[in-house]
Design an enzyme around this catalytic site. Structure first.
Site, PDB file in Angstrom:
ATOM      1  N   LYS A   1      80.195  67.209-102.877  1.00 49.53           N
ATOM      2  CA  LYS A   1      78.822  68.001-102.890  1.00 49.53           C
ATOM      3  C   LYS A   1      78.411  68.658-101.430  1.00 49.53           C
ATOM      4  O   LYS A   1      79.069  67.984-100.664  1.00 49.53           O
ATOM      5  CB  LYS A   1      77.591  67.186-103.735  1.00 49.53           C
ATOM      6  CG  LYS A   1      77.307  66.177-103.071  1.00 49.53           C
ATOM      7  CD  LYS A   1      76.013  65.346-103.835  1.00 49.53           C
ATOM      8  CE  LYS A   1      75.730  64.105-102.904  1.00 49.53           C
ATOM      9  NZ  LYS A   1      74.491  63.374-103.808  1.00 49.53           N
TER      10      LYS A   1
ATOM     11  N   ARG B   1      64.774  59.557-111.223  1.00 52.23           N
ATOM     12  CA  ARG B   1      65.027  60.898-110.885  1.00 52.23           C
ATOM     13  C   ARG B   1      65.629  61.760-112.039  1.00 52.23           C
ATOM     14  O   ARG B   1      64.779  62.135-112.874  1.00 52.23           O
ATOM     15  CB  ARG B   1      66.229  60.968-109.849  1.00 52.23           C
ATOM     16  CG  ARG B   1      65.733  60.701-108.564  1.00 52.23           C
ATOM     17  CD  ARG B   1      66.823  60.946-107.440  1.00 52.23           C
ATOM     18  NE  ARG B   1      68.407  60.612-107.645  1.00 52.23           N
ATOM     19  CZ  ARG B   1      69.201  60.777-106.923  1.00 52.23           C
ATOM     20  NH1 ARG B   1      68.945  61.103-105.559  1.00 52.23           N
ATOM     21  NH2 ARG B   1      70.592  60.549-107.385  1.00 52.23           N
TER      22      ARG B   1
ATOM     23  N   TYR C   1      61.375  71.650 -73.530  1.00 51.19           N
ATOM     24  CA  TYR C   1      60.292  72.200 -74.160  1.00 51.19           C
ATOM     25  C   TYR C   1      59.114  70.879 -74.249  1.00 51.19           C
ATOM     26  O   TYR C   1      59.400  69.923 -74.714  1.00 51.19           O
ATOM     27  CB  TYR C   1      60.563  72.742 -75.464  1.00 51.19           C
ATOM     28  CG  TYR C   1      61.159  73.902 -75.443  1.00 51.19           C
ATOM     29  CD1 TYR C   1      60.343  75.125 -74.909  1.00 51.19           C
ATOM     30  CD2 TYR C   1      62.374  74.230 -75.906  1.00 51.19           C
ATOM     31  CE1 TYR C   1      60.984  76.238 -75.017  1.00 51.19           C
ATOM     32  CE2 TYR C   1      63.213  75.629 -75.947  1.00 51.19           C
ATOM     33  CZ  TYR C   1      62.399  76.616 -75.436  1.00 51.19           C
ATOM     34  OH  TYR C   1      62.976  77.825 -75.470  1.00 51.19           O
TER      35      TYR C   1
ATOM     36  N   MET D   1      67.148  74.975 -79.168  1.00 48.49           N
ATOM     37  CA  MET D   1      67.905  75.725 -80.317  1.00 48.49           C
ATOM     38  C   MET D   1      69.429  75.590 -79.795  1.00 48.49           C
ATOM     39  O   MET D   1      70.312  75.579 -80.575  1.00 48.49           O
ATOM     40  CB  MET D   1      67.331  77.144 -80.338  1.00 48.49           C
ATOM     41  CG  MET D   1      68.434  77.754 -81.595  1.00 48.49           C
ATOM     42  SD  MET D   1      68.049  79.553 -81.632  1.00 48.49           S
ATOM     43  CE  MET D   1      66.369  79.416 -82.552  1.00 48.49           C
TER      44      MET D   1
END
Length: 357
Positions: free
Chosen positions: A35, A130, A253, A301
């Site tokens: 998956k 679930r 940052y 980023m």
């Protein structure tokens, strides 16, 4: 020249990991869980490494069709089943095995016009809450399925919430045994953790996922270090810049790292847009030129900073392993407060992939 970041897929590691799984569960079938695009590795790139498995388990119809069109003729299991009644036509056409976890799905199967009886994995909610039927519903639901012409074989399926920690599987296993004591059907219960550590759960089939890719279901590499599993993905880049900090200089940052000494740092071409976790704190491990060191400040980023104090030989162009066969992805994930699952499956599409056989 292209940006130096790349993901290297070690195909031999995938084959190795499957062989180890089969040794751990020698008397049962193996569903190779692929998956999330094979946990970020790329289903189309790697599926043939798992041809020795008895089948593939996944969620997405498009991935199931990809496997069929690529030539896989064996079993394919839809772990979440189908989402609309019309999906049954695709299941029938491509000869898929489906999980069933809701009454509406049973009604849809009953009313469908199909060419072949379905193999159904009947989902029991044994405590994870679930998907699945309540324990008291299991027997009557199984009996209903047995009576449907559109249903062939039925296997009981459940999922463990604590197979990877000290609570273990016994509480849920007791629920499963009680709910299924009058049901003559095989069982498929074991995820990666149960496959490794709880052989009493193996049943007729196991569903290993993360261990096939060489990471730990517990999130701790030490828990699987002695099994011979190998990392199937290495995320690598290079140092593209070097700075020398003075006392009090800050990095990145928000300036969240403050240097308390004269310090040489490297800037690596890798950031959160490549799939590296932005929330990774100062101190997250990284390998620079074969030496284990740490990140500094907040990843941006496209770049992150690393401490070069332990590797004074490092320079622009020095190789960096963000995770891989030297640095387990679990170690990076643990430092970042997440799991290797998330990091592997979050590899960005912009990262070039190199296949290493």
């Amino acid at each position: 020249m292209p940006r130096p970041i790349r993901a290297i897929l070690h195909l031999s590691a995938l084959r190795n990991n499957l062989s180890i799984v089969k040794k751990q569960a020698p008397d049962t079938h193996v569903w190779a869980v692929v998956k999330a695009n094979a946990y970020g590795h790329g289903l189309q790139r790697i599926w043939q490494c798992f041809e020795a498995a008895e089948g593939f388990a996944l969620l997405d119809f498009n991935e199931a069709i990809l496997l069929r069109e690529a030539g896989w003729q064996g079993k394919i299991l839809l772990l979440e089943g189908f989402f609309q009644p019309d999906d049954l036509q695709q299941i029938d056409r491509y000869r898929l095995t489906t999980a069933v976890h809701s009454h509406w799905q049973i009604k849809a199967i009953e009313e469908a016009t199909l060419r072949h009886p379905l193999t159904v994995y009947l989902k029991l909610n044994s405590g994870m809450n679930r998907l699945g039927f309540a324990p008291e519903e299991l027997l009557p639901v199984w009996q209903t399925l047995q009576e449907l012409p559109n249903v062939g074989n039925v296997v009981i399926m459940s999922h463990f919430a604590h197979a990877d920690d000290v609570e273990g599987v016994e509480q849920q296993l007791a629920v499963i045994r009680q709910a299924s004591k009058h049901i003559d059907a095989g069982q498929c219960l074991a995820n990666s953790a149960a496959t490794l550590w709880h052989p009493q759960t193996h049943g007729v089939a196991v569903r290993p996922g993360i261990i096939l890719y060489g990471a730990s279901p517990s999130g701790k590499w030490c828990d699987i270090a002695n099994y011979g599993l190998k990392a199937a993905m290495s995320l690598r880049s290079e140092i593209i810049g070097i700075q020398t900090l003075s006392v009090g200089d800050r990095v990145g940052y928000g300036g969240r790292y403050h240097s308390d000494k004269t310090q040489r740092i490297g800037i690596v071409a890798c950031g959160y847009a490549d799939g590296y976790p932005r929330h990774a704190p100062t101190g997250t491990p990284v390998i620079v030129g074969g030496v284990r060191t740490q990140t500094l400040g907040t990843p941006s980023m496209d770049m992150l900073a690393v401490d070069l104090s332990a590797c004074p030989q490092a320079e622009i162009g020095t190789d960096v392993e963000l995770w891989g066969q030297v640095l387990p992805v679990d170690d990076v994930a643990l430092a970042a407060g997440t799991l290797g699952y998330e990091l592997l499956s979050a590899l960005a599409a912009r990262v070039p992939v190199i296949i290493e056989k």
